[in-house]
Design an enzyme around this catalytic site. Structure first.
Site, PDB file in Angstrom:
ATOM      1  N   GLY A 470       0.659  -1.225   0.101  1.00 19.75           N
ATOM      2  CA  GLY A 470      -0.017  -0.062   0.052  1.00 19.75           C
ATOM      3  C   GLY A 470       0.810   1.300  -0.008  1.00 19.75           C
ATOM      4  O   GLY A 470       0.427   2.526  -0.053  1.00 19.75           O
ATOM      5  N   THR A 471       2.063   1.279   0.082  1.00 18.72           N
ATOM      6  CA  THR A 471       3.043   2.117   0.100  1.00 18.72           C
ATOM      7  C   THR A 471       3.187   3.104  -1.209  1.00 18.72           C
ATOM      8  O   THR A 471       3.860   4.061  -1.362  1.00 18.72           O
ATOM      9  CB  THR A 471       4.432   1.894   0.539  1.00 18.72           C
ATOM     10  OG1 THR A 471       4.875   0.760  -0.173  1.00 18.72           O
ATOM     11  CG2 THR A 471       4.296   1.185   2.115  1.00 18.72           C
ATOM     12  N   GLY A 512      12.501  -1.274   2.108  1.00 22.30           N
ATOM     13  CA  GLY A 512      12.197  -1.757   1.099  1.00 22.30           C
ATOM     14  C   GLY A 512      12.619  -1.033  -0.050  1.00 22.30           C
ATOM     15  O   GLY A 512      13.516  -1.697  -0.867  1.00 22.30           O
ATOM     16  N   ILE A 593      13.305  12.107  -2.360  1.00 25.65           N
ATOM     17  CA  ILE A 593      11.822  11.711  -2.570  1.00 25.65           C
ATOM     18  C   ILE A 593      11.686  11.182  -4.007  1.00 25.65           C
ATOM     19  O   ILE A 593      11.521  11.964  -4.803  1.00 25.65           O
ATOM     20  CB  ILE A 593      10.995  12.945  -2.102  1.00 25.65           C
ATOM     21  CG1 ILE A 593      11.136  13.528  -0.708  1.00 25.65           C
ATOM     22  CG2 ILE A 593       9.410  12.597  -2.076  1.00 25.65           C
ATOM     23  CD1 ILE A 593      11.161  12.302   0.682  1.00 25.65           C
ATOM     24  N   ASN A 595       8.542   9.621  -5.102  1.00 28.04           N
ATOM     25  CA  ASN A 595       7.064  10.194  -5.741  1.00 28.04           C
ATOM     26  C   ASN A 595       6.505  11.168  -4.557  1.00 28.04           C
ATOM     27  O   ASN A 595       5.959  10.632  -3.552  1.00 28.04           O
ATOM     28  CB  ASN A 595       6.267   8.837  -5.912  1.00 28.04           C
ATOM     29  CG  ASN A 595       5.063   9.332  -6.443  1.00 28.04           C
ATOM     30  OD1 ASN A 595       4.660  10.418  -6.565  1.00 28.04           O
ATOM     31  ND2 ASN A 595       4.380   8.177  -7.032  1.00 28.04           N
ATOM     32  N   GLN A 602       2.245   8.707   2.675  1.00 31.52           N
ATOM     33  CA  GLN A 602       2.897   7.685   3.687  1.00 31.52           C
ATOM     34  C   GLN A 602       3.097   8.560   5.037  1.00 31.52           C
ATOM     35  O   GLN A 602       2.935   7.930   6.259  1.00 31.52           O
ATOM     36  CB  GLN A 602       4.143   7.286   3.195  1.00 31.52           C
ATOM     37  CG  GLN A 602       3.984   6.009   2.363  1.00 31.52           C
ATOM     38  CD  GLN A 602       3.037   4.808   2.856  1.00 31.52           C
ATOM     39  OE1 GLN A 602       3.731   4.250   3.556  1.00 31.52           O
ATOM     40  NE2 GLN A 602       1.717   4.533   2.626  1.00 31.52           N
ATOM     41  N   GLY A 667       7.703   5.369   5.313  1.00 26.16           N
ATOM     42  CA  GLY A 667       6.606   4.585   6.050  1.00 26.16           C
ATOM     43  C   GLY A 667       6.644   4.553   7.293  1.00 26.16           C
ATOM     44  O   GLY A 667       5.264   4.478   7.852  1.00 26.16           O
ATOM     45  N   GLU A 668       7.448   4.784   8.036  1.00 24.80           N
ATOM     46  CA  GLU A 668       7.493   4.723   9.485  1.00 24.80           C
ATOM     47  C   GLU A 668       7.795   6.039  10.302  1.00 24.80           C
ATOM     48  O   GLU A 668       7.296   6.232  11.300  1.00 24.80           O
ATOM     49  CB  GLU A 668       8.416   3.567  10.080  1.00 24.80           C
ATOM     50  CG  GLU A 668       7.814   2.210   9.510  1.00 24.80           C
ATOM     51  CD  GLU A 668       8.898   1.027   9.591  1.00 24.80           C
ATOM     52  OE1 GLU A 668       8.626   0.218  10.723  1.00 24.80           O
ATOM     53  OE2 GLU A 668       9.723   0.944   9.029  1.00 24.80           O
TER      54      GLU A 668
END
Length: 708
Positions: A470-471, A512, A593, A595, A602, A667-668
């Protein structure tokens, strides 16, 4: 054919792009693991234990086997044997996955049987009718009552204990000391798509169609569990409806594989939402003690951060909450420790920003308390304690732009206009406050492989065993490959989520995209150089493979992290105790970055989760039964649309010239520090500190106002 960029060709990386699979997802064309058709498909339904600790004495399978459509009932007495002594991809074997191998019950909701039938409805009805008899034993699930004598230090993905300097002496010599305990509750992932897997044997090969965060990981572990050659296991996971750390090797894949082995036909197992509360992992509750000692100028002389979490009696997992202190701030005496206590509960697991999310709440709240006592602005205190190197490692930072994040965030948030005194700003029945906190998250890399093929029709095919949970990873890799090939994204097709594509890191640890992109860039660059020689493309295409195993090791000589500054404004109803977040701003330094559209998505998503963590999320475990009360999305509260205000996320330029890829995961880091910023804003609004999450209305109403 030419692949050379012309003067009018724009670079893809750094410009907003919608998801390449977006149309398929919104129209339903994208199939998820639980809905892919299979000929001859049977359905398995897990039966879980009704006791929190004990042994299975007998299972009444006879009546159930006579029910319509029932094919078999697997349990510890008849299931195929598994190897539970292997060393897995991530270390020691997780015996949580060793289903139906013994009669012991280590926690409520432990899988005790699998009923397989022709239809899902038949399997569920039979599973609910299965009678299991137990020898029940006393259990203990009380984390709040766990004593220090029961806990032990352990190495998670960080050292269990790291210490330097004389802590007692530096605390005694400090002009100001903060000594406080902070607690966070048990939290669950609550992703939209439940865990689902279909297993079948095809010509001596175990095939798994699954929803996971890394097919290589799942294939590797299943091969070891079933004593198979690694090449004899094939795992596919094309689309994943959220994972957040929970979608690794779980009971549903093992159960499906066991049933497919026993029946020699495809079997699908899907977890129910209630089962996910005991079988999919969760974030452990934490109890954290922070001691900060500073001189009169605000410079830290002493820092102690001790984090206690829980684990199961089956497998050891550590929520390394003391980790952020090892990166954020230095002191003459610097002591951090992660400890754990074993209880009769399910095994916790990784959950978005494991360690950093709860650890940052405690550390950044304590820093705000220290700033208050010193009479310093919270940002100024952080500026005075910027470390020159890693406080524990001693390694230099590859880049560290935390203060720049605070400066930009303060400007955009209007921090300079803030009256630092608490409890003064009121709008009707609402008290208004603002708060801030720092964020950090490691920027690691792991070995990965990728192949890029120049097709005869002028397009390119990228094959990398990535996972898009979903990222937007699939889209990011398309843009990265397009730029490396000096072509347009429309001419690039990216294939992911298939263990046959080769070794690649999982979607986890914000590593990832960074790891996969490195491999893709290497293969694409070499392919472009070959094409430039004008040798032509054969009918079957021209393929180049890249492997980053050797290159990754060169990045270990520096501390590499993303950083951020979180800001929040809250309104607190003095009559009801309700806390509403009115606006949030996060400014981050997260490398290149790829995108902006999905990166901002995110970061904002992480910040919203931080809001949910601060005000809503709390799994209450019943001491009598050993289970979670309200184990569903009605009983487990998460932030919804009505709770989410204006949330803005942005970033500053952050280029590391020594980093060959320049990308760091986003993501985190968005969740890190967000809960602390909100808690600090609640203090500013009310003058009352909340050291326990979530900040519920009843806690606000019961809180004692500060003494004059």
């Amino acid at each position: 054919m030419t692949t050379t960029t012309t003067a009018t060709t724009a670079r893809a990386v750094g410009t907003p792009h919608t998801r390449v699979e977006g149309r398929d997802k919104v129209t339903g064309a994208a199939r998820y693991a639980g809905e892919i058709p299979f000929a001859g498909l049977a359905h398995g339904w897990l039966v879980t234990s009704a006791v929190a600790r004990g042994r299975i004495t007998s299972i009444d399978t006879g009546p159930v086997l006579e029910m319509p459509g029932v094919l078999t009932v697997l349990h510890h007495g008849n299931a195929p044997r598994l190897d539970t002594e292997y060393t897995g991809l991530l270390g020691t074997p997780d015996r949580t996955s060793a289903l139906f191998q013994h009669d012991r019950v280590p926690h409520l909701g432990w899988p005790v049987a699998l009923v397989v039938a022709e239809t899902s409805e038949q399997a569920r009805e039979a599973a609910e009718a299965l009678v299991v008899h137990y020898e029940q034993q006393p259990h203990d699930v009380d984390f709040a009552g766990a004593g220090d004598d029961e806990a032990y230090s352990v190495d998670g993905y960080m050292p269990g204990v790291a210490a330097k300097g004389d802590l007692a002496a530096e605390l005694a010599a400090s002009d100001t000391v903060v000594d406080a305990e902070y607690t966070t509750p048990e939290e669950h992932h609550a992703m939209m798509e439940p865990h689902a897997a279909t297993a079948h044997w095809d010509g001596g090969r175990l095939e798994i169609v699954d929803s996971n965060q890394g097919t290589m990981w799942v294939a590797h572990e299943l091969a070891l569990l079933f004593s198979l050659d690694p090449a004899a296991v094939h795992v596919r996971s094309e689309h994943v409806g959220g994972g957040f750390g929970s979608k690794g090797v779980r009971a549903h894949q093992v159960a499906a594989a066991l049933a497919a082995t026993a029946l020699q036909r495809p079997v699908r197992v899907v977890m129910t939402r209630r089962q996910m509360f005991s079988l999919a992992g969760y974030r452990s509750p934490t109890r954290q003690r922070i001691r900060l000692g500073a001189d009169a100028t605000g410079r830290l002389r002493a820092l102690e951060h001790s984090c206690l979490s829980l684990t199961s009696t089956v497998h050891e997992f550590v929520e390394s909450g003391a980790g952020p202190a090892r990166v954020m701030y230095d002191a003459d005496a610097h002591h951090t420790a992660n400890r754990v206590v074993r209880l009769d509960v399910p095994t916790p697991t990784w959950m978005r920003a494991p360690g950093e999310a709860p650890g940052s709440f405690a550390l950044e709240s304590a820093f705000d308390e220290l700033a208050e006592r010193l009479g310093l602005d919270p940002i100024a205190l952080r500026v005075r304690n910027e470390p020159e190197a890693g406080p524990v490692s001693g390694l230099p930072f590859a880049s560290r732009h935390l203060i720049a994040c605070f400066e930009e965030g303060a400007r955009r948030f209007g921090w300079a206009d803030r009256d630092p005194r608490p409890g003064l700003r009121r709008e009707g029945r609402w008290l208004i406050g603002t708060g801030t906190a720092a964020a950090s998250f490691p920027a690691g890399s792991a070995p990965s492989t990728a192949t890029v093929t120049a097709e005869a029709d002028g397009t390119f095919t990228v094959r990398v065993n990535a996972a898009d949970i979903g990222t937007g990873a699939r889209t990011a890799l398309t843009l990265i490959a397009a730029d490396a090939l000096e072509t347009t994204p429309e001419r690039v097709r990216v294939l992911i989520g298939d263990s046959d594509l080769g070794q690649a890191w999982i979607a986890g640890g914000s590593m990832g995209t960074r790891s996969w992109a490195w491999a893709v860039t290497g293969a694409a660059t070499e392919l472009r150089e070959r094409l430039a020689l004008g040798t032509g493309i054969p009918p079957e295409g021209l393929t180049v493979r890249s492997d980053t195993t050797q290159a990754v090791g060169a990045l270990t000589q520096k501390e590499r992290h993303s950083f951020g500054a979180q800001f929040a404004e809250v309104a607190v109803d003095v009559g009801t105790g309700e806390v509403r977040v009115r606006r949030m701003l996060g400014i981050f330094s997260a490398g290149r970055i790829v995108n902006p559209l999905t990166a901002r998505n995110q970061l904002v998503g992480g910040m919203i989760w931080g809001l949910s963590m601060a005000l809503h999320e709390e799994a209450a475990r019943d001491r009598a039964s050993g289970g979670v009360v309200g184990a569903d999305l009605a009983g487990y509260h998460v932030a919804t649309h009505a709770d989410v205000p204006l949330v803005e996320a942005d970033w500053i330029e952050d280029v590391d010239p020594d980093d060959p890829i320049g990308i760091r995961g986003v993501g985190e880091i968005g969740i890190v520090g967000a809960a602390a910023a909100i808690a600090n804003a609640v203090w500013h609004a009310t003058g009352v500190r909340h050291r326990a999450l979530p900040i519920r209305p009843d806690r606000v109403l019961r809180a004692e106002p500060p003494r004059a």
